[in-house]
Motif scaffolding. Structure first.
Motif, PDB file in Angstrom:
ATOM      1  N   LEU A  92       0.838  -1.196   0.000  1.00  0.00           N
ATOM      2  CA  LEU A  92       0.000   0.000   0.000  1.00  0.00           C
ATOM      3  C   LEU A  92       0.878   1.252   0.000  1.00  0.00           C
ATOM      4  O   LEU A  92       0.599   2.220  -0.709  1.00  0.00           O
ATOM      5  N   GLY A  93       1.978   1.205   0.752  1.00  0.00           N
ATOM      6  CA  GLY A  93       2.903   2.336   0.795  1.00  0.00           C
ATOM      7  C   GLY A  93       3.562   2.606  -0.548  1.00  0.00           C
ATOM      8  O   GLY A  93       3.687   3.755  -0.966  1.00  0.00           O
ATOM      9  N   GLY A 111     -14.661  -5.836  -6.666  1.00  0.00           N
ATOM     10  CA  GLY A 111     -14.043  -7.021  -7.257  1.00  0.00           C
ATOM     11  C   GLY A 111     -12.871  -6.767  -8.184  1.00  0.00           C
ATOM     12  O   GLY A 111     -12.452  -7.663  -8.908  1.00  0.00           O
ATOM     13  N   TYR A 112     -12.304  -5.561  -8.156  1.00  0.00           N
ATOM     14  CA  TYR A 112     -11.199  -5.224  -9.058  1.00  0.00           C
ATOM     15  C   TYR A 112      -9.816  -5.492  -8.468  1.00  0.00           C
ATOM     16  O   TYR A 112      -8.849  -5.616  -9.201  1.00  0.00           O
ATOM     17  N   VAL A 113      -9.710  -5.535  -7.138  1.00  0.00           N
ATOM     18  CA  VAL A 113      -8.419  -5.781  -6.487  1.00  0.00           C
ATOM     19  C   VAL A 113      -8.611  -6.680  -5.276  1.00  0.00           C
ATOM     20  O   VAL A 113      -9.728  -6.820  -4.761  1.00  0.00           O
ATOM     21  N   THR A 114      -7.520  -7.278  -4.841  1.00  0.00           N
ATOM     22  CA  THR A 114      -7.495  -7.973  -3.555  1.00  0.00           C
ATOM     23  C   THR A 114      -6.412  -7.308  -2.703  1.00  0.00           C
ATOM     24  O   THR A 114      -5.366  -6.898  -3.218  1.00  0.00           O
ATOM     25  N   ILE A 115      -6.688  -7.195  -1.429  1.00  0.00           N
ATOM     26  CA  ILE A 115      -5.750  -6.612  -0.472  1.00  0.00           C
ATOM     27  C   ILE A 115      -5.468  -7.697   0.566  1.00  0.00           C
ATOM     28  O   ILE A 115      -6.399  -8.278   1.129  1.00  0.00           O
ATOM     29  N   ARG A 116      -4.191  -7.979   0.769  1.00  0.00           N
ATOM     30  CA  ARG A 116      -3.830  -9.046   1.711  1.00  0.00           C
ATOM     31  C   ARG A 116      -2.581  -8.652   2.481  1.00  0.00           C
ATOM     32  O   ARG A 116      -1.766  -7.852   2.002  1.00  0.00           O
ATOM     33  N   PRO A 117      -2.414  -9.230   3.674  1.00  0.00           N
ATOM     34  CA  PRO A 117      -1.201  -8.945   4.443  1.00  0.00           C
ATOM     35  C   PRO A 117       0.036  -9.528   3.755  1.00  0.00           C
ATOM     36  O   PRO A 117      -0.039 -10.573   3.111  1.00  0.00           O
ATOM     37  N   ASP A 118       1.144  -8.847   3.896  1.00  0.00           N
ATOM     38  CA  ASP A 118       2.418  -9.327   3.368  1.00  0.00           C
ATOM     39  C   ASP A 118       2.916 -10.443   4.281  1.00  0.00           C
ATOM     40  O   ASP A 118       2.982 -10.272   5.504  1.00  0.00           O
ATOM     41  N   GLU A 119       3.254 -11.582   3.702  1.00  0.00           N
ATOM     42  CA  GLU A 119       3.736 -12.730   4.482  1.00  0.00           C
ATOM     43  C   GLU A 119       5.027 -12.423   5.230  1.00  0.00           C
ATOM     44  O   GLU A 119       5.309 -13.006   6.276  1.00  0.00           O
ATOM     45  N   HIS A 120       5.841 -11.521   4.690  1.00  0.00           N
ATOM     46  CA  HIS A 120       7.151 -11.214   5.267  1.00  0.00           C
ATOM     47  C   HIS A 120       7.116 -10.021   6.222  1.00  0.00           C
ATOM     48  O   HIS A 120       8.062  -9.809   6.970  1.00  0.00           O
ATOM     49  N   ASP A 121       6.048  -9.227   6.159  1.00  0.00           N
ATOM     50  CA  ASP A 121       5.925  -8.041   7.013  1.00  0.00           C
ATOM     51  C   ASP A 121       4.450  -7.857   7.358  1.00  0.00           C
ATOM     52  O   ASP A 121       3.682  -7.332   6.547  1.00  0.00           O
ATOM     53  N   ASN A 122       4.068  -8.285   8.542  1.00  0.00           N
ATOM     54  CA  ASN A 122       2.654  -8.241   8.941  1.00  0.00           C
ATOM     55  C   ASN A 122       2.074  -6.842   8.977  1.00  0.00           C
ATOM     56  O   ASN A 122       0.853  -6.679   8.939  1.00  0.00           O
ATOM     57  N   ARG A 123       2.928  -5.824   9.048  1.00  0.00           N
ATOM     58  CA  ARG A 123       2.429  -4.442   9.071  1.00  0.00           C
ATOM     59  C   ARG A 123       2.032  -3.962   7.681  1.00  0.00           C
ATOM     60  O   ARG A 123       1.255  -3.028   7.544  1.00  0.00           O
ATOM     61  N   ALA A 124       2.572  -4.586   6.650  1.00  0.00           N
ATOM     62  CA  ALA A 124       2.346  -4.134   5.267  1.00  0.00           C
ATOM     63  C   ALA A 124       1.186  -4.886   4.621  1.00  0.00           C
ATOM     64  O   ALA A 124       0.945  -6.053   4.907  1.00  0.00           O
TER      65      ALA A 124
END
Length: 147
Positions: free
Chosen positions: A55-56, A80-93
């Motif tokens: 997101l940053g 339904g145009y995008v998916t937003i998910r947590p980064d596996e390597h950085d839970n804050r991102a």
């Protein structure tokens, strides 16, 4: 004695850039398949990344605040145009990825933008366009110094 500004080429250029910017924003705000111009521009920007950006990263690439971009993305996700998910390597991102529907819309939008660009630059040489880019970049640098 009263100051009377001259109508210099520099003033004409700034007026023209301002007018163009206002009119271009009007074109950008026009609805495209039910989405606002800002939503479609963000979707097209997202599709230009090779890997899902955070997101940053997406905020930085679009020169907008994290909060502003997140609000637009939440609407795109709901549609339904995008998916937003947590980064596996950085839970804050949070990572953002276009769906197939989002990619298809971005392709259509880019085709439309290509038509607009071809129309706008029909009578402008590559050399003149490059000169204009150089001038606008110098103006942007000068503006940064003023801010």
């Amino acid at each position: 004695m009263q100051y009377v500004p001259t109508d210099s080429t520099q003033r004409q250029l700034l007026r023209s850039l301002s007018y163009f910017s206002v009119r271009l924003k009007y074109v950008e705000r026009k609805s495209f398949f039910g989405l606002s111009g800002r939503q479609v521009l963000l979707l097209a920007s997202l599709c230009s990344f090779d890997e899902p950006p955070s997101l940053g990263e997406l905020s930085e690439a679009n020169g907008a605040s994290h909060q502003n971009i997140k609000q637009i993305l939440l609407k795109l996700e709901k549609a339904g145009y995008v998916t937003i998910r947590p980064d596996e390597h950085d839970n804050r991102a949070l990572l953002v990825e276009p769906t197939d529907m989002g990619r298809n819309l971005a392709v259509l939008y880019n085709e439309k933008i290509d038509e607009v660009i071809n129309h706008l630059f029909e009578d402008i040489s590559e050399k003149d366009a490059a000169t204009c880019v150089a001038v606008v970049e110098k103006l942007r640098e000068g503006l940064k110094e003023l801010l």
